[in-house]
Design a protein around this motif. Sequence first.
Motif, PDB file in Angstrom:
ATOM      1  N   THR A  44       0.964  -1.129   0.017  1.00 35.29           N
ATOM      2  CA  THR A  44       0.087  -0.185  -0.070  1.00 35.29           C
ATOM      3  C   THR A  44       0.769   1.376  -0.013  1.00 35.29           C
ATOM      4  O   THR A  44       0.564   2.209  -0.624  1.00 35.29           O
ATOM      5  CB  THR A  44      -1.040  -0.038   1.195  1.00 35.29           C
ATOM      6  OG1 THR A  44      -1.620  -1.194   1.325  1.00 35.29           O
ATOM      7  CG2 THR A  44      -1.927   1.190   1.309  1.00 35.29           C
ATOM      8  N   VAL A  45       1.871   1.205   0.801  1.00 32.05           N
ATOM      9  CA  VAL A  45       2.793   2.385   1.014  1.00 32.05           C
ATOM     10  C   VAL A  45       3.404   2.666  -0.483  1.00 32.05           C
ATOM     11  O   VAL A  45       3.644   3.849  -1.025  1.00 32.05           O
ATOM     12  CB  VAL A  45       3.678   2.363   2.283  1.00 32.05           C
ATOM     13  CG1 VAL A  45       4.768   3.242   2.072  1.00 32.05           C
ATOM     14  CG2 VAL A  45       3.002   2.241   3.380  1.00 32.05           C
ATOM     15  N   GLU A  46       3.920   1.570  -1.057  1.00 34.12           N
ATOM     16  CA  GLU A  46       4.661   1.595  -2.340  1.00 34.12           C
ATOM     17  C   GLU A  46       3.730   2.219  -3.603  1.00 34.12           C
ATOM     18  O   GLU A  46       4.122   2.921  -4.180  1.00 34.12           O
ATOM     19  CB  GLU A  46       5.213   0.284  -2.742  1.00 34.12           C
ATOM     20  CG  GLU A  46       6.224   0.486  -3.949  1.00 34.12           C
ATOM     21  CD  GLU A  46       6.930  -0.721  -4.068  1.00 34.12           C
ATOM     22  OE1 GLU A  46       7.918  -0.851  -4.781  1.00 34.12           O
ATOM     23  OE2 GLU A  46       6.860  -2.075  -3.290  1.00 34.12           O
ATOM     24  N   ASP A  47       2.501   1.682  -3.418  1.00 34.29           N
ATOM     25  CA  ASP A  47       1.463   2.106  -4.775  1.00 34.29           C
ATOM     26  C   ASP A  47       1.059   3.430  -4.194  1.00 34.29           C
ATOM     27  O   ASP A  47       0.991   4.247  -5.239  1.00 34.29           O
ATOM     28  CB  ASP A  47       0.338   1.235  -4.424  1.00 34.29           C
ATOM     29  CG  ASP A  47       0.313  -0.139  -4.995  1.00 34.29           C
ATOM     30  OD1 ASP A  47       1.530  -0.281  -5.726  1.00 34.29           O
ATOM     31  OD2 ASP A  47      -0.367  -0.956  -4.555  1.00 34.29           O
ATOM     32  N   THR A  48       1.093   3.863  -2.956  1.00 34.94           N
ATOM     33  CA  THR A  48       0.704   5.506  -2.714  1.00 34.94           C
ATOM     34  C   THR A  48       1.975   6.413  -3.156  1.00 34.94           C
ATOM     35  O   THR A  48       1.778   7.575  -3.903  1.00 34.94           O
ATOM     36  CB  THR A  48       0.480   5.662  -1.309  1.00 34.94           C
ATOM     37  OG1 THR A  48      -0.544   4.862  -0.932  1.00 34.94           O
ATOM     38  CG2 THR A  48      -0.065   7.154  -1.037  1.00 34.94           C
ATOM     39  N   THR A  49       3.395   5.817  -2.841  1.00 34.43           N
ATOM     40  CA  THR A  49       4.467   6.483  -3.381  1.00 34.43           C
ATOM     41  C   THR A  49       4.497   6.699  -5.034  1.00 34.43           C
ATOM     42  O   THR A  49       4.777   7.618  -5.650  1.00 34.43           O
ATOM     43  CB  THR A  49       5.628   5.864  -2.756  1.00 34.43           C
ATOM     44  OG1 THR A  49       5.657   5.690  -1.228  1.00 34.43           O
ATOM     45  CG2 THR A  49       6.779   6.671  -3.325  1.00 34.43           C
ATOM     46  N   ARG A  51       1.806   6.465  -7.212  1.00 37.79           N
ATOM     47  CA  ARG A  51       1.064   7.381  -7.409  1.00 37.79           C
ATOM     48  C   ARG A  51       1.373   8.939  -7.310  1.00 37.79           C
ATOM     49  O   ARG A  51       1.113   9.682  -8.255  1.00 37.79           O
ATOM     50  CB  ARG A  51      -0.406   7.001  -6.731  1.00 37.79           C
ATOM     51  CG  ARG A  51      -1.021   6.048  -7.253  1.00 37.79           C
ATOM     52  CD  ARG A  51      -2.479   6.143  -6.560  1.00 37.79           C
ATOM     53  NE  ARG A  51      -3.182   4.607  -6.779  1.00 37.79           N
ATOM     54  CZ  ARG A  51      -3.354   3.590  -6.051  1.00 37.79           C
ATOM     55  NH1 ARG A  51      -2.518   3.664  -4.983  1.00 37.79           N
ATOM     56  NH2 ARG A  51      -3.817   2.651  -6.369  1.00 37.79           N
ATOM     57  N   ALA A  52       1.955   9.239  -6.243  1.00 36.17           N
ATOM     58  CA  ALA A  52       2.714  10.556  -5.878  1.00 36.17           C
ATOM     59  C   ALA A  52       3.552  10.910  -6.916  1.00 36.17           C
ATOM     60  O   ALA A  52       3.651  12.174  -7.535  1.00 36.17           O
ATOM     61  CB  ALA A  52       2.936  10.630  -4.420  1.00 36.17           C
ATOM     62  N   ARG A  53       4.604   9.910  -7.158  1.00 34.38           N
ATOM     63  CA  ARG A  53       5.645  10.313  -8.343  1.00 34.38           C
ATOM     64  C   ARG A  53       5.259  10.327  -9.489  1.00 34.38           C
ATOM     65  O   ARG A  53       5.403  11.280 -10.387  1.00 34.38           O
ATOM     66  CB  ARG A  53       6.778   9.039  -8.222  1.00 34.38           C
ATOM     67  CG  ARG A  53       7.541   8.941  -6.724  1.00 34.38           C
ATOM     68  CD  ARG A  53       8.283   7.736  -7.240  1.00 34.38           C
ATOM     69  NE  ARG A  53       9.191   7.868  -5.790  1.00 34.38           N
ATOM     70  CZ  ARG A  53      10.096   6.796  -5.591  1.00 34.38           C
ATOM     71  NH1 ARG A  53      10.228   5.726  -6.481  1.00 34.38           N
ATOM     72  NH2 ARG A  53      10.933   6.611  -4.506  1.00 34.38           N
ATOM     73  N   SER A  54       4.079   9.518  -9.980  1.00 32.49           N
ATOM     74  CA  SER A  54       3.503   9.603 -11.311  1.00 32.49           C
ATOM     75  C   SER A  54       2.922  10.880 -11.481  1.00 32.49           C
ATOM     76  O   SER A  54       2.628  11.456 -12.748  1.00 32.49           O
ATOM     77  CB  SER A  54       2.538   8.436 -11.757  1.00 32.49           C
ATOM     78  OG  SER A  54       1.302   8.716 -10.792  1.00 32.49           O
ATOM     79  N   ILE A  55       2.362  11.627 -10.635  1.00 34.23           N
ATOM     80  CA  ILE A  55       1.427  12.752 -10.725  1.00 34.23           C
ATOM     81  C   ILE A  55       2.601  14.129 -10.349  1.00 34.23           C
ATOM     82  O   ILE A  55       2.393  15.035 -11.081  1.00 34.23           O
ATOM     83  CB  ILE A  55       0.355  12.997  -9.477  1.00 34.23           C
ATOM     84  CG1 ILE A  55      -0.592  11.828 -10.062  1.00 34.23           C
ATOM     85  CG2 ILE A  55      -0.312  14.291  -9.640  1.00 34.23           C
ATOM     86  CD1 ILE A  55      -1.698  11.719  -8.863  1.00 34.23           C
ATOM     87  N   ARG A  68       5.422   1.332 -13.506  1.00 31.50           N
ATOM     88  CA  ARG A  68       5.017   0.541 -12.538  1.00 31.50           C
ATOM     89  C   ARG A  68       3.861   0.237 -11.910  1.00 31.50           C
ATOM     90  O   ARG A  68       3.506  -0.728 -11.456  1.00 31.50           O
ATOM     91  CB  ARG A  68       6.352   0.862 -11.411  1.00 31.50           C
ATOM     92  CG  ARG A  68       7.818   0.752 -11.659  1.00 31.50           C
ATOM     93  CD  ARG A  68       8.641   0.913 -10.575  1.00 31.50           C
ATOM     94  NE  ARG A  68       8.072   0.002  -9.545  1.00 31.50           N
ATOM     95  CZ  ARG A  68       8.789   0.162  -8.286  1.00 31.50           C
ATOM     96  NH1 ARG A  68       9.408   1.078  -7.866  1.00 31.50           N
ATOM     97  NH2 ARG A  68       8.306  -0.931  -7.240  1.00 31.50           N
ATOM     98  N   LEU A  69       3.191   1.678 -11.831  1.00 30.50           N
ATOM     99  CA  LEU A  69       1.839   1.469 -11.043  1.00 30.50           C
ATOM    100  C   LEU A  69       0.875   0.699 -12.117  1.00 30.50           C
ATOM    101  O   LEU A  69       0.123   0.083 -11.749  1.00 30.50           O
ATOM    102  CB  LEU A  69       1.447   2.967 -10.924  1.00 30.50           C
ATOM    103  CG  LEU A  69       0.159   3.101 -10.166  1.00 30.50           C
ATOM    104  CD1 LEU A  69       0.159   2.641  -8.879  1.00 30.50           C
ATOM    105  CD2 LEU A  69      -0.349   4.576 -10.308  1.00 30.50           C
ATOM    106  N   LYS A  70       1.108   0.882 -13.339  1.00 34.28           N
ATOM    107  CA  LYS A  70       0.130   0.331 -14.354  1.00 34.28           C
ATOM    108  C   LYS A  70       0.145  -1.457 -14.236  1.00 34.28           C
ATOM    109  O   LYS A  70      -0.468  -1.894 -14.129  1.00 34.28           O
ATOM    110  CB  LYS A  70       0.348   0.648 -15.782  1.00 34.28           C
ATOM    111  CG  LYS A  70      -0.356   0.260 -16.808  1.00 34.28           C
ATOM    112  CD  LYS A  70      -0.149   0.602 -18.313  1.00 34.28           C
ATOM    113  CE  LYS A  70      -1.118  -0.183 -19.348  1.00 34.28           C
ATOM    114  NZ  LYS A  70      -0.688   0.549 -20.449  1.00 34.28           N
TER     115      LYS A  70
END
Length: 252
Positions: A44-49, A51-55, A68-70
């Motif tokens: 969860t922490v990695e996915d949140t990170t 998302r923040a980086r992709s935005i 990576r998120l995709k």
Amino acid sequence: MDVVILIVALLFVAFVALGVFVSVKAVRAAKRGVDRTISQARRTVEDTTLRARSIGQTGAAGELAQLRLKLRTSMRATQEALQAGVAEDASLTESIELFQRLSAHGHELDDELRQLERDPDRVRVAERLPDLRERTERITHAADSLRWAARDRARKFAEDDLSSLSAQIDVESGALRHWSTAEERPEREPTREPMMWPEPEGSGAGAAGAERAGPAAGEQGGPEAIGPPDPRRQQAYPWQKAPGQTRPETTT
């Protein structure tokens, strides 16, 4: 006595061994639960990170985070769909085996993307982006195909079962509405003669019956004299006064 001591010792050893086995199983189960919780929290922490980086980031770093998120989102959704469907459809076992082989390529690509995120040479990373984008697209497309095929299969089985159930219900409904003429028109009960209440003694109908019966009796045994009615056999009505209660009329 020695046999009893031996039996008690064996029982004690058996109980101790059983307690150790249960304790080990409980510790392992607790450890698996803790590891699962830690893995979910880390993911969860990695996915949140990501998302923040992709935005928030632009350029190669932002695109790597998006890839990576995709990749992680597609692979996780396919894994959950296949694991949920294999419990009801055993034919998905082969699909799970194919997904495991695909997961190996997905983990390899995810590790490579993670390493490139820390690489300071952004020029070389930008040169690798087209190849990384193509590999990500191929893996996610294969995972999406497996996931949607499993969902379409489950939906098709559900529709077939619903159609069969609807047909059975229609047949049963028709059978319930098909009643026979005998059930629709039940047999009538035979008509009964109306119940006649007996006439009170001394009434007109009784007297007439006695008069009609008189000549017949006379024809058989001769005429009989009709005497005065017996006061004891007369029927007393509630509005009549009892004998002896009549008052003589007084003259004034």
